[in-house]
Scaffold this motif. Sequence first.
Motif, PDB file in Angstrom:
ATOM      1  N   TYR A   7       0.828  -1.206   0.000  1.00 56.13           N
ATOM      2  CA  TYR A   7       0.000   0.000   0.000  1.00 56.13           C
ATOM      3  C   TYR A   7       0.867   1.264   0.000  1.00 56.13           C
ATOM      4  O   TYR A   7       1.983   1.280   0.478  1.00 56.13           O
ATOM      5  N   THR A   8       0.269   2.304  -0.528  1.00 52.51           N
ATOM      6  CA  THR A   8       0.883   3.609  -0.325  1.00 52.51           C
ATOM      7  C   THR A   8       0.496   4.077   1.075  1.00 52.51           C
ATOM      8  O   THR A   8      -0.466   3.599   1.665  1.00 52.51           O
ATOM      9  N   ALA A   9       1.237   5.030   1.586  1.00 52.96           N
ATOM     10  CA  ALA A   9       0.997   5.494   2.964  1.00 52.96           C
ATOM     11  C   ALA A   9      -0.399   6.074   3.141  1.00 52.96           C
ATOM     12  O   ALA A   9      -1.031   5.915   4.177  1.00 52.96           O
ATOM     13  N   THR A  10      -0.923   6.720   2.110  1.00 54.28           N
ATOM     14  CA  THR A  10      -2.223   7.379   2.225  1.00 54.28           C
ATOM     15  C   THR A  10      -3.367   6.375   2.226  1.00 54.28           C
ATOM     16  O   THR A  10      -4.445   6.663   2.709  1.00 54.28           O
ATOM     17  N   ALA A  38     -13.506  -8.802 -13.945  1.00 53.57           N
ATOM     18  CA  ALA A  38     -12.354  -9.362 -13.236  1.00 53.57           C
ATOM     19  C   ALA A  38     -11.121  -8.487 -13.433  1.00 53.57           C
ATOM     20  O   ALA A  38     -10.392  -8.183 -12.480  1.00 53.57           O
ATOM     21  N   GLU A  39     -10.907  -8.066 -14.655  1.00 56.30           N
ATOM     22  CA  GLU A  39      -9.763  -7.194 -14.952  1.00 56.30           C
ATOM     23  C   GLU A  39      -9.869  -5.899 -14.170  1.00 56.30           C
ATOM     24  O   GLU A  39      -8.869  -5.385 -13.650  1.00 56.30           O
ATOM     25  N   SER A  40     -11.087  -5.374 -14.053  1.00 61.03           N
ATOM     26  CA  SER A  40     -11.309  -4.127 -13.319  1.00 61.03           C
ATOM     27  C   SER A  40     -10.992  -4.295 -11.834  1.00 61.03           C
ATOM     28  O   SER A  40     -10.371  -3.417 -11.216  1.00 61.03           O
ATOM     29  N   ILE A  41     -11.397  -5.426 -11.235  1.00 61.05           N
ATOM     30  CA  ILE A  41     -11.122  -5.687  -9.815  1.00 61.05           C
ATOM     31  C   ILE A  41      -9.620  -5.782  -9.569  1.00 61.05           C
ATOM     32  O   ILE A  41      -9.075  -5.159  -8.647  1.00 61.05           O
ATOM     33  N   PHE A  42      -8.946  -6.567 -10.384  1.00 62.45           N
ATOM     34  CA  PHE A  42      -7.498  -6.730 -10.202  1.00 62.45           C
ATOM     35  C   PHE A  42      -6.750  -5.420 -10.454  1.00 62.45           C
ATOM     36  O   PHE A  42      -5.777  -5.112  -9.761  1.00 62.45           O
ATOM     37  N   LEU A  43      -7.209  -4.649 -11.438  1.00 63.17           N
ATOM     38  CA  LEU A  43      -6.566  -3.363 -11.716  1.00 63.17           C
ATOM     39  C   LEU A  43      -6.718  -2.411 -10.537  1.00 63.17           C
ATOM     40  O   LEU A  43      -5.775  -1.715 -10.149  1.00 63.17           O
ATOM     41  N   LYS A  44      -7.904  -2.409  -9.920  1.00 64.95           N
ATOM     42  CA  LYS A  44      -8.176  -1.511  -8.801  1.00 64.95           C
ATOM     43  C   LYS A  44      -7.278  -1.809  -7.603  1.00 64.95           C
ATOM     44  O   LYS A  44      -6.808  -0.895  -6.921  1.00 64.95           O
ATOM     45  N   TYR A  45      -7.027  -3.091  -7.344  1.00 62.69           N
ATOM     46  CA  TYR A  45      -6.299  -3.481  -6.129  1.00 62.69           C
ATOM     47  C   TYR A  45      -4.896  -4.021  -6.397  1.00 62.69           C
ATOM     48  O   TYR A  45      -4.270  -4.573  -5.493  1.00 62.69           O
ATOM     49  N   LYS A  46      -4.394  -3.867  -7.617  1.00 63.06           N
ATOM     50  CA  LYS A  46      -3.124  -4.502  -7.955  1.00 63.06           C
ATOM     51  C   LYS A  46      -1.939  -3.967  -7.153  1.00 63.06           C
ATOM     52  O   LYS A  46      -0.936  -4.668  -6.990  1.00 63.06           O
ATOM     53  N   SER A  49      -1.642  -5.645  -2.779  1.00 63.40           N
ATOM     54  CA  SER A  49      -1.061  -6.876  -2.254  1.00 63.40           C
ATOM     55  C   SER A  49      -0.447  -7.680  -3.387  1.00 63.40           C
ATOM     56  O   SER A  49      -0.866  -7.548  -4.550  1.00 63.40           O
ATOM     57  N   PRO A  50       0.541  -8.529  -3.101  1.00 61.61           N
ATOM     58  CA  PRO A  50       1.152  -9.361  -4.132  1.00 61.61           C
ATOM     59  C   PRO A  50       0.141 -10.265  -4.832  1.00 61.61           C
ATOM     60  O   PRO A  50       0.233 -10.477  -6.033  1.00 61.61           O
ATOM     61  N   LEU A  51      -0.827 -10.804  -4.085  1.00 60.25           N
ATOM     62  CA  LEU A  51      -1.821 -11.677  -4.699  1.00 60.25           C
ATOM     63  C   LEU A  51      -2.646 -10.945  -5.755  1.00 60.25           C
ATOM     64  O   LEU A  51      -2.888 -11.468  -6.841  1.00 60.25           O
ATOM     65  N   MET A  52      -3.076  -9.726  -5.439  1.00 59.19           N
ATOM     66  CA  MET A  52      -3.883  -8.976  -6.402  1.00 59.19           C
ATOM     67  C   MET A  52      -3.033  -8.524  -7.590  1.00 59.19           C
ATOM     68  O   MET A  52      -3.506  -8.502  -8.725  1.00 59.19           O
ATOM     69  N   SER A  53      -1.778  -8.186  -7.334  1.00 59.90           N
ATOM     70  CA  SER A  53      -0.862  -7.845  -8.424  1.00 59.90           C
ATOM     71  C   SER A  53      -0.639  -9.066  -9.309  1.00 59.90           C
ATOM     72  O   SER A  53      -0.630  -8.968 -10.536  1.00 59.90           O
TER      73      SER A  53
END
Length: 591
Positions: A7-10, A38-46, A49-53
């Motif tokens: 995560y970023t600090a903010t 699915a692509e949108s979810i992963f893009l949002k949270y990539k 965390s390593p799993l989402m990336s």
Amino acid sequence: MADRTGYTATTLSDVAFDDVQLSLAGINLMLNNGFREAESIFLKYKNYSPLMSGGYSFVCFLNAIMSFEEDKMEFAMVALKETEKMCTVKKAEKSLRVKIFGNNSNTKKTLLPITLEDRLQRLVIYADCQLYMSMIIFSRFEISGFMKGGWLIRKAFKLYERIYNEIAAVYKDRFGQDITHPNQTKLPESETVPVDDDANSNDGTENLENLDFSDITEESLGRLKGAVSFGFGLLQLCISMMPPNVLKLVNMFGFHGDKEFGLTCLEEASRSTDMKAPLAMLSLLWYHTVVRPFFGIDGSNTEHCIREAKEILEVNEVKYSQSALVMFYRGRVQKLECNLEESLKTYNEAYDLAVEQREIQLICLYEIGWCSIIKLNWEEGLLAFARLKEDSRWSKCYYAYLTGVCQGALGQLETAQEMFKEVPKLSKRKNNQLEAFVIRKSNKFKKKLPTKPAAILMVIEIVYLWRALPSCSQETLDTMIETLDNATLTLEEQALCRMLKGALHQQMGSKEAAMQNYEDAMAYAVQGCEDPYVAPYCSFELGMLLTEKPSTASRGKALILRAKENYKDFDFENRLNVRVHAALQQLEGID
């Protein structure tokens, strides 16, 4: 909950989610035709965390590898490298320290260790990235990339092996289960696999020994086991099927393959809660419905692969009832069962469902074309392959060739000749056996019109080479033999004609007639043959028939060895070598 070292600090305090569940949900959504969602979810949270990336970069990889479009391949490589960077353990520890203490100079040398579970998760995803990047490199068919791709696979393999062995040791201690690879090779203590560009880092797998797994729950341990089993099993399976000449090169890179162990790993991964569980399920379906019948791993018997695939489909029926991709494999099973009408219905339904997935539509269209020519329905085959020639970016010259043979079989000889002339111009891959084959066959008609019997001979030839004869009905097989019996062919075409008649009789159960035709084909090949692959293929096919009887098994094995050792540089040599390799493994007890 997710470890938020990415995560970023903010955003650190603003987001809370279970990345294990969300990543699995994203992959399931993708399989159930929600590719964009699915692509949108992963893009949002990539970046969270390593799993989402890892999920995001996999979606990019899948999009690239199914489309063969260069811009998508480049985009996927960038995404995979970003995931690779996030999963580097040393950078993760530094990131966590900065988030808590900031950039205070007094704490710059303090690295906060991430949890063992997260460390292992990152290393598995890192290995996955190496595997996916190597597949993109190999898909380009560039000789200059083979060494780089081989090195990436080596890195992935060694990481998978070490992580799997550590988890296997814990399973043995906790539960008394021995899940160790039976033929594993232990690396020397000095050999490590770098997982950081910094040569002085201590992020390699040397830190995976003598670790304390006591804080990892049974649930998390099972998920990690499933996560590493996917890539490790897939590599084991693919390496085990390589022909001996390629296997020697692979062994130089330091890895080995075991088919049964690979399948066990994939089955274990498919039952896990890791996000790659659905991918393991698809890999097993791919193996049972595509690889096993195509390479003839079970000979002409498809009952085993049909049964295995049906069991997988039944278990996942509720979860993926409307999945276009799963439906594609259901169509493959129906095709193997010779139920072409149901198969065509399934492929058309999958095509309609894959509105957001152009690549899945194209592979369904490809199967529709194949089912059509297996039924000798040249019109429908022509429509499918002509459209693929225009819409697909994968091997346009191959689709042009299939379009041309369908036109020739319909008697559209002038149009077919023009299509054959176009085939060499559409080739973009050097040293590609498929494209070299269709170019050589098409060049026959530069200055002369094809004949209808010659075009039908070419259709039956490609049905045989693609091992699709088992999907043909008795009526279709009879029609093919009658067509070949009545065809007026040149002396150079006789060897091919006799080989195909042998294959047709073999499929119909007339083994004596099949053996006679294979022998005749080899005799014609000596007199002169425009298809150099005929002699080695006939030697193999005749040898396999002879091995069915104890009295002729020794001669049969000799013919199989002859196919391997006496012929070089013919069409689809690697395909035959895979079949020879599998056959010789089954005939080890025969002198």
